[in-house]
Design an enzyme around this catalytic site. Sequence first.
Site, PDB file in Angstrom:
ATOM      1  N   LYS A  25       0.834  -1.204   0.000  1.00  0.00           N
ATOM      2  CA  LYS A  25       0.000   0.000   0.000  1.00  0.00           C
ATOM      3  C   LYS A  25       0.872   1.259   0.000  1.00  0.00           C
ATOM      4  O   LYS A  25       0.550   2.259  -0.628  1.00  0.00           O
ATOM      5  CB  LYS A  25      -0.852  -0.011   1.268  1.00  0.00           C
ATOM      6  CG  LYS A  25      -2.268   0.368   1.029  1.00  0.00           C
ATOM      7  CD  LYS A  25      -3.108   0.316   2.289  1.00  0.00           C
ATOM      8  CE  LYS A  25      -2.743  -0.752   3.264  1.00  0.00           C
ATOM      9  NZ  LYS A  25      -2.503  -0.300   4.610  1.00  0.00           N
ATOM     10  N   GLU A  28      -2.632   7.394   3.589  1.00  0.00           N
ATOM     11  CA  GLU A  28      -2.689   5.927   3.623  1.00  0.00           C
ATOM     12  C   GLU A  28      -3.126   5.462   5.007  1.00  0.00           C
ATOM     13  O   GLU A  28      -2.621   5.948   6.015  1.00  0.00           O
ATOM     14  CB  GLU A  28      -1.290   5.378   3.296  1.00  0.00           C
ATOM     15  CG  GLU A  28      -1.186   3.870   3.404  1.00  0.00           C
ATOM     16  CD  GLU A  28       0.248   3.348   3.300  1.00  0.00           C
ATOM     17  OE1 GLU A  28       1.151   4.108   2.900  1.00  0.00           O
ATOM     18  OE2 GLU A  28       0.456   2.169   3.640  1.00  0.00           O
ATOM     19  N   CYS A  45      26.419   5.039  11.470  1.00  0.00           N
ATOM     20  CA  CYS A  45      26.010   5.186  12.865  1.00  0.00           C
ATOM     21  C   CYS A  45      26.726   4.138  13.731  1.00  0.00           C
ATOM     22  O   CYS A  45      27.910   4.284  14.008  1.00  0.00           O
ATOM     23  CB  CYS A  45      24.488   5.119  12.962  1.00  0.00           C
ATOM     24  SG  CYS A  45      23.857   5.927  14.422  1.00  0.00           S
ATOM     25  N   HIS A  47      22.581   9.004   9.114  1.00  0.00           N
ATOM     26  CA  HIS A  47      22.004   7.986   8.219  1.00  0.00           C
ATOM     27  C   HIS A  47      21.811   8.555   6.811  1.00  0.00           C
ATOM     28  O   HIS A  47      20.707   9.008   6.470  1.00  0.00           O
ATOM     29  CB  HIS A  47      20.665   7.506   8.777  1.00  0.00           C
ATOM     30  CG  HIS A  47      20.809   6.675  10.005  1.00  0.00           C
ATOM     31  ND1 HIS A  47      21.037   5.319   9.968  1.00  0.00           N
ATOM     32  CD2 HIS A  47      20.805   7.014  11.311  1.00  0.00           C
ATOM     33  CE1 HIS A  47      21.146   4.850  11.190  1.00  0.00           C
ATOM     34  NE2 HIS A  47      21.017   5.857  12.040  1.00  0.00           N
ATOM     35  N   GLU A  83      21.415   7.076   4.130  1.00  0.00           N
ATOM     36  CA  GLU A  83      20.465   6.297   3.319  1.00  0.00           C
ATOM     37  C   GLU A  83      19.067   6.918   3.324  1.00  0.00           C
ATOM     38  O   GLU A  83      18.279   6.687   2.406  1.00  0.00           O
ATOM     39  CB  GLU A  83      20.421   4.834   3.798  1.00  0.00           C
ATOM     40  CG  GLU A  83      19.747   4.563   5.144  1.00  0.00           C
ATOM     41  CD  GLU A  83      20.667   4.750   6.349  1.00  0.00           C
ATOM     42  OE1 GLU A  83      21.668   5.488   6.235  1.00  0.00           O
ATOM     43  OE2 GLU A  83      20.361   4.172   7.413  1.00  0.00           O
TER      44      GLU A  83
END
Length: 542
Positions: free
Chosen positions: A17, A139, A380, A514, A516
């Site tokens: 979803k 959502e 990290c 982080h 990413e």
Amino acid sequence: MTRFIFITGGVVSSLGKGLASASLGALLQARGYKVRLRKLDPYLNVDPGTMSPTQHGEVFVTDDGAETDLDLGHYERFTGVSARQSDNVTTGRIYSTVIARERHGDYLGATVQVIPHVTDAIKEFIATDPGEADFLLCEIGGTVGDIESLPFLEAIRQFGNEVGPERAMYVHLTLLPYIPTAGELKTKPTQHSVKELLSVGIQPDALLCRADRPIPPEERRKIALFCNIRRDAVIQALDVDSIYQVPISYHAEGLDGVVLRHFGLDDSKEPDLSRWTGIMERVRKPEGEVRIAVVGKYTALLDSYKSLSEALAHGGIANNVKVSLDWISSEIFEGEGTLELLENVHGILVPGGFGERGAEGKIAAARFAREKKVPYLGICFGMQMAVIEVARNVAGIQGAGSTEFGRPKEPIVGLMTEWLRGNEREVRSSADNLGGTMRLGAYECHLKPGSRVRDIYGADVIFERHRHRYEVNINYRDALESSGMTICGLSPDQRLPEIVELEDHPWFIGVQFHPELKSKPFDPHPLFSSFIEAAVTQSRLV
Ligand code: GLN
């Protein structure tokens, strides 16, 4: 004027979803509209920060320091719109708001109830500060029919009724299972799921039907008839080979057109999907392959490292190579002789993590990368372990450790008790609550001139997102630097080491934040692009 699109899910969980919502957001953007995405989560935790990543997947951190559901990561990666604290709410947070108001006397005289008080608080959240969004996609977590999601469904029903169909739309994601013995895709679970929605007063306007093979016209007709939905609004959502194909496929099936027509908007002009087709071209035709070992702790559920695996794939897109990942549980490096699993990889990544279990294995992996000159990215916890490794094995600091694991003789990594956020001082102690008290969100970091990271970022000052309680102790700076590990990224007050790199190594970088979380397929994060580039070079050596 903001329009609201509510996305619910039925039949089973894990139908994607979050990706469906993110892809619809991307399509509306490609049509020239501004979007914002939001998620309502039905569990009682105030935020997912205290949940195990092996149960709920990664915790996604926003710039403004919220710990949120991993779907917000999909939203950001697909739309590039930075999520905020106000884009994710849980039942736990709604209830704690309502209960705090009750104690404060805000409802004086009233009996406080799910309807209207809880549903009002949910509606308030949905409408909070949509900014300039033309479309707010919302959502609803969980699956229709769960007890937990009932207040949310009731709230979105009321919301749609209040703003009217010209400003609200309901999209329901379902599954058509294939039954081999019958040789058919079955529509009954979808019919039941829509019935379930109808029983709480919601008539979906469009259905996104997941299936592993094309849905025959007869089945589509049946779904439209029994679910009371226009035929063109029964959209087939077939399995695809890459998540970045989803917006392209949804457009081919007409989802964005259905949405625009629902709101009476012009859908005659084709959207510009070149961003997505460009990515898919690179994904499908890589010019090589690199193998990266991810040495972590939560490798049993890959959703625990969702943003990470995506960012690595983006690094591959930037270098036109396929990135294959070896997920390795660090604990196996705590035995004898198992490091050979790292022999043939082209890069080693130690991601974020918590707690002592497996820490020595991560230290062993960092040592292997340093000694064998394999590209290493420590994120990290992965940076903290690399620093401990160098302290112990190069600087000769016996007993170097982290106070996360007790009381080491040499606390190279220690609990952070105060730090600056802009001009504000944040103070914590070891007795604090665990929820929401880490150093969270985007912080400024100054890069050292002439360092590798300065070159990689092409900037002197960067902002990256944090989620940690411990930090490398700046008092060990001289010991580390005389061992060849430079601190080349620091907080503006020069007290918190944010980035370390090894000098005498082809590519060895540890970051306290982080990266990413900020990588996008159409805008790969520079650290990941550079790490994969180093892995490509390495692959030519081994
Ligand atoms: N456990 C470490 C800390 O709290 C690292 C956290 C992380 O890797 N996100 O500092």
